[in-house]
Design a protein around this motif. Structure first.
Motif, PDB file in Angstrom:
ATOM      1  N   ARG A  32      -0.766   8.132 -10.081  1.00  0.00           N
ATOM      2  CA  ARG A  32      -1.501   6.619  -9.197  1.00  0.00           C
ATOM      3  C   ARG A  32      -1.729   5.414 -10.542  1.00  0.00           C
ATOM      4  O   ARG A  32      -1.944   5.079 -10.271  1.00  0.00           O
ATOM      5  CB  ARG A  32      -3.279   7.443  -8.935  1.00  0.00           C
TER       6      ARG A  32
ATOM      7  N   LEU B 139      -5.715   9.381   7.015  1.00  0.00           N
ATOM      8  CA  LEU B 139      -5.603   7.723   6.091  1.00  0.00           C
ATOM      9  C   LEU B 139      -4.341   6.464   6.853  1.00  0.00           C
ATOM     10  O   LEU B 139      -4.455   5.864   7.012  1.00  0.00           O
ATOM     11  CB  LEU B 139      -5.651   7.525   4.805  1.00  0.00           C
TER      12      LEU B 139
ATOM     13  N   ASP C  63      -1.148  -0.769  -4.515  1.00  0.00           N
ATOM     14  CA  ASP C  63      -2.259  -0.279  -3.709  1.00  0.00           C
ATOM     15  C   ASP C  63      -2.389   1.025  -3.206  1.00  0.00           C
ATOM     16  O   ASP C  63      -1.880   1.847  -2.825  1.00  0.00           O
ATOM     17  CB  ASP C  63      -3.289  -1.576  -2.649  1.00  0.00           C
ATOM     18  N   CYS C  64      -3.237   1.608  -4.315  1.00  0.00           N
ATOM     19  CA  CYS C  64      -2.584   3.545  -3.808  1.00  0.00           C
ATOM     20  C   CYS C  64      -3.875   4.025  -2.973  1.00  0.00           C
ATOM     21  O   CYS C  64      -4.962   3.896  -3.766  1.00  0.00           O
ATOM     22  CB  CYS C  64      -2.712   3.790  -5.709  1.00  0.00           C
ATOM     23  N   LEU C  65      -3.339   4.407  -1.998  1.00  0.00           N
ATOM     24  CA  LEU C  65      -4.010   6.031  -1.037  1.00  0.00           C
ATOM     25  C   LEU C  65      -4.282   7.386  -2.126  1.00  0.00           C
ATOM     26  O   LEU C  65      -2.643   7.635  -1.616  1.00  0.00           O
ATOM     27  CB  LEU C  65      -4.840   5.694   0.165  1.00  0.00           C
ATOM     28  N   THR C  66      -4.825   8.198  -1.684  1.00  0.00           N
ATOM     29  CA  THR C  66      -4.648   8.782  -2.383  1.00  0.00           C
ATOM     30  C   THR C  66      -5.138  10.127  -1.655  1.00  0.00           C
ATOM     31  O   THR C  66      -6.073  10.576  -0.425  1.00  0.00           O
ATOM     32  CB  THR C  66      -4.724  10.121  -3.388  1.00  0.00           C
TER      33      THR C  66
ATOM     34  N   THR D 206       0.643  -0.922   0.037  1.00  0.00           N
ATOM     35  CA  THR D 206      -0.010  -0.038   0.382  1.00  0.00           C
ATOM     36  C   THR D 206       0.971   1.487  -0.084  1.00  0.00           C
ATOM     37  O   THR D 206       1.268   1.547   0.908  1.00  0.00           O
ATOM     38  CB  THR D 206      -0.611  -0.313   1.449  1.00  0.00           C
TER      39      THR D 206
ATOM     40  N   GLN E 186      -4.994   3.102   7.583  1.00  0.00           N
ATOM     41  CA  GLN E 186      -4.711   2.473   6.644  1.00  0.00           C
ATOM     42  C   GLN E 186      -3.678   1.818   7.824  1.00  0.00           C
ATOM     43  O   GLN E 186      -2.905   2.730   8.046  1.00  0.00           O
ATOM     44  CB  GLN E 186      -4.709   2.738   5.991  1.00  0.00           C
TER      45      GLN E 186
ATOM     46  N   LEU F 280       0.856   4.906  -0.062  1.00  0.00           N
ATOM     47  CA  LEU F 280       0.059   6.608   0.048  1.00  0.00           C
ATOM     48  C   LEU F 280       0.887   7.423  -0.478  1.00  0.00           C
ATOM     49  O   LEU F 280       1.916   8.344  -1.029  1.00  0.00           O
ATOM     50  CB  LEU F 280       0.054   7.122   1.858  1.00  0.00           C
TER      51      LEU F 280
END
Length: 495
Positions: free
Chosen positions: A22, A43, A30-33, A7, A47, A9
């Motif tokens: 992204r 976040l 697994d990308c979070l923005t 993951t 996460q 960020l």
């Protein structure tokens, strides 16, 4: 089985930059923005993140300031900052203070971004593994005495009496209670029981529950082995004592020094081997083949026999001195026909072991199958039960194995569990009129055929050469009912 993607960020106040990053990374991560430092912090609290890419110039809080806070709360996260060419030299010192792994300059190339992300994810994984290994090394650096005790405990738990499967109300419980007592005393034990009752498992449990548990355990089969071979196996041989062999052979009595030796099938020993083993059992000495001198070894002897040795001693077929040396304490293992309470546990265990061995997963045996298993005598004991589980596994098509897979002679066993002998042969020689004995056999054949064919009465009638009406009449006459049903249905199954 697919593994979870690492993951990452991504933090940038410019939405098109977030979208570009992204797009470059989402195939491998697994990308979070987040569009701000505050949003990114929320976040992180929710996460599990391994890597952060953060832009330096953002409203409110700079990238370096944000990553410095991250370092204080989540030091394991690999932190990467993205800067412009004009500001690189100005923030070098700040980057070092924040413990930032890498900085990327704008405009970045997608391949470079992916490579940096993969390297960062690998760094996170390797750091975690290093910390785990360091923790294990600290754990393993305890004293040798403590490590040996843990090994002995593991052996006792894995090979001790807990490994002897049985139900809470098993007839084996009394045997195990006795064996536990014997295990703590350094004396020989003679274990008796029918073939296939796994007396060797009890012998191993005694060893691994004794003070000798950190020393070797060996077993040797004394039945059906020539004296020349058994002599070398037990007592060993000096160099040149065996034709065609110029090396020395170390016997089990030497290898097991300080430990335990289980003699399987001692009732089959020749008179000469009985004499030599009696000398070792009473004096602790033996002579290797070709050696002029006696040797001494400290070995606990456990013996296993399928036959009552007391009778063999009375008839002169077994030496009394060896019998009394081995039989200071005795254990009698009951046959499976006396362990009905254990059959469900044992059969399921043997089935799952066979499924694991052959790579064919199953969910177990049906209740109806277990009922047939529990009312059969199992004259071959655990070996016969294991063979039956393997056979059922081979022919199984469903995850739950039903009674139709069971061998025919087992299906034909009498449903009356109170009978002492349920074999078909017993009916042939039992008392009663010819009609009564023929009816007993007929009833068993009907039950076996219906069970094997999953109660398809049309197929059963065809196989038995009966009309469907005739089959139904016999079912009603003998009171045979399908498991889970109390009455015979008039509706016939079609092929």
């Amino acid at each position: 089985m697919s593994t979870a993607l690492p993951t990452i960020l991504l933090v940038d106040d410019e939405h098109h930059s977030l979208a570009s990053m992204r797009m470059a990374l989402e195939d491998d991560f697994d990308c979070l923005t987040a569009a701000s430092a505050d949003e990114a912090m929320r976040l992180l609290e929710e996460q599990f993140v391994q890597v952060i890419f953060c832009d330096q110039r953002m409203p409110g809080k700079s990238g370096v300031a944000f990553l410095t806070e991250v370092r204080e709360r989540w030091p394991d996260i690999v932190r990467i900052i993205i800067t412009g060419y004009t500001e690189t030299n100005d923030i070098i010192a700040a980057i070092n203070d924040a413990g930032i792994y890498q900085f990327l300059t704008k405009p970045w190339h997608p391949d470079h971004l992916v490579m940096s992300a993969k390297n960062a994810a690998d760094l996170f994984r390797l750091t975690r593994e290093h910390d785990r290994m360091a923790l294990e090394m600290r754990f393993l650096s305890r004293s040798l005495e403590s490590k040996v005790e843990e090994q002995r405990k593991a052996l006792r738990e894995g090979l001790g009496f807990e490994n002897v499967l049985r139900a809470p109300n098993s007839p084996m419980n009394g045997v195990i209670a006795q064996a536990r007592q014997f295990a703590s005393f350094d004396v020989p034990v003679l274990i008796t029981g029918e073939p296939g009752t796994d007396k060797a498992a009890l012998a191993r449990a005694i060893h691994y529950s004794s003070l000798r548990s950190d020393r070797p355990f060996f077993e040797v089969n004394c039945a059906g082995v020539d004296d020349d071979i058994l002599e070398v196996e037990l007592f060993g041989a000096r160099r040149g004592a065996m034709p065609g062999r110029q090396t020395q052979k170390t016997g089990l009595l030497r290898k097991a020094d300080g430990g335990t030796l289980y003699l399987r099938g001692v009732s089959e020993l020749s008179q000469d081997m009985q004499r030599r083993l009696a000398r070792f059992a009473t004096a602790g000495t033996f002579r290797p083949l070709g050696s002029p001198e006696m040797e001494r070894s400290d070995v606990r002897l456990l013996g296993g026999t399928d036959r009552p040795l007391g009778t063999a001693v009375a008839e002169g077929r077994f030496r009394a001195d060896l019998f009394y040396a081995l039989g200071q304490t005795t254990l009698s293992v009951p046959p499976l026909r006396a362990r009905v309470e254990d059959l469900s546990i044992l059969s399921q265990h043997l089935l799952f072991a066979a499924a694991d061995r052959h790579g064919k997963p199953v969910h177990g045996l049906s209740d109806d199958a277990l009922r047939f298993i529990e009312r059969y005598d199992w004259p071959g004991n655990l070996r016969e039960l294991e063979n039956e589980m393997v056979r059922m596994l081979i022919f199984s098509q469903d995850s739950v194995l039903g009674p139709e897979l069971i061998s025919r002679h087992i299906l034909q066993a009498s449903p009356d569990t109170a009978e002492a002998d349920r074999s078909v042969d017993s009916v042939l020689v039992s008392e009663g009129t010819l009609k009564e004995r023929v009816e007993q056999i007929e009833m068993r054949i009907l039950r076996e055929t219906l069970t094997r064919l999953k109660w398809n009465k049309s197929r059963a009638a065809a196989e038995l050469g009966l009309s469907r009406v005739g089959l139904r009449a016999k079912i009603e006459r003998y009171g045979i009912s399908e498991p889970g049903k109390t009455a015979v249905s008039d509706r016939e199954e079609e092929d």
